[in-house]
Design a protein around this motif. Sequence first.
Motif, PDB file in Angstrom:
ATOM      1  N   GLU A   6       0.830  -1.198   0.000  1.00  0.00           N
ATOM      2  CA  GLU A   6       0.000   0.000   0.000  1.00  0.00           C
ATOM      3  C   GLU A   6       0.868   1.254   0.000  1.00  0.00           C
ATOM      4  N   GLY A   9      -0.960   6.948   2.025  1.00  0.00           N
ATOM      5  CA  GLY A   9      -1.487   7.428   3.289  1.00  0.00           C
ATOM      6  C   GLY A   9      -0.766   8.677   3.757  1.00  0.00           C
ATOM      7  N   LEU A  20      -5.327   6.115  -2.098  1.00  0.00           N
ATOM      8  CA  LEU A  20      -4.452   5.024  -1.724  1.00  0.00           C
ATOM      9  C   LEU A  20      -4.250   4.092  -2.910  1.00  0.00           C
ATOM     10  N   THR A 116      -1.285   1.188   5.604  1.00  0.00           N
ATOM     11  CA  THR A 116      -0.800   2.553   5.511  1.00  0.00           C
ATOM     12  C   THR A 116      -1.676   3.442   6.390  1.00  0.00           C
TER      13      THR A 116
END
Length: 122
Positions: A6, A9, A20, A116
């Motif tokens: 990921e 964030g 994201l 994240t």
Amino acid sequence: QVQLVESGGGLVQPGGSLRLSCAASGFNLDYLGYGWFRQAPGKEREFITTISWNGGRTYYADSVKGRFTISRDNAKNTVYLQMNSLKPEDTAVYYCAAGLNTGTISYEYDYWGQGTQVTVSS
């Protein structure tokens, strides 16, 4: 095996937006469905949204419906979560997940990213 990473964030003010990304790598990625979950401190992991392997079906939790959008780019093996009109209660660690038989329950997913952090605060 499949690895998920990921990104995107961070800290955002109430009413702001974040996107994201979840990049998948490994083998046999063609038929994976994806989901997004989140977990706030002291709370259980919460389902947010899921998308089918061909992008034809999506489903959203009521808490994010109308504000969040899930999408995927199969050519890049990447799934996205566009988050708009963010609220302080959206603050959590956000996790990307993937699997062959995916729905709204965590154990239906076979692969998970590390998460994240998303913080919504003024």
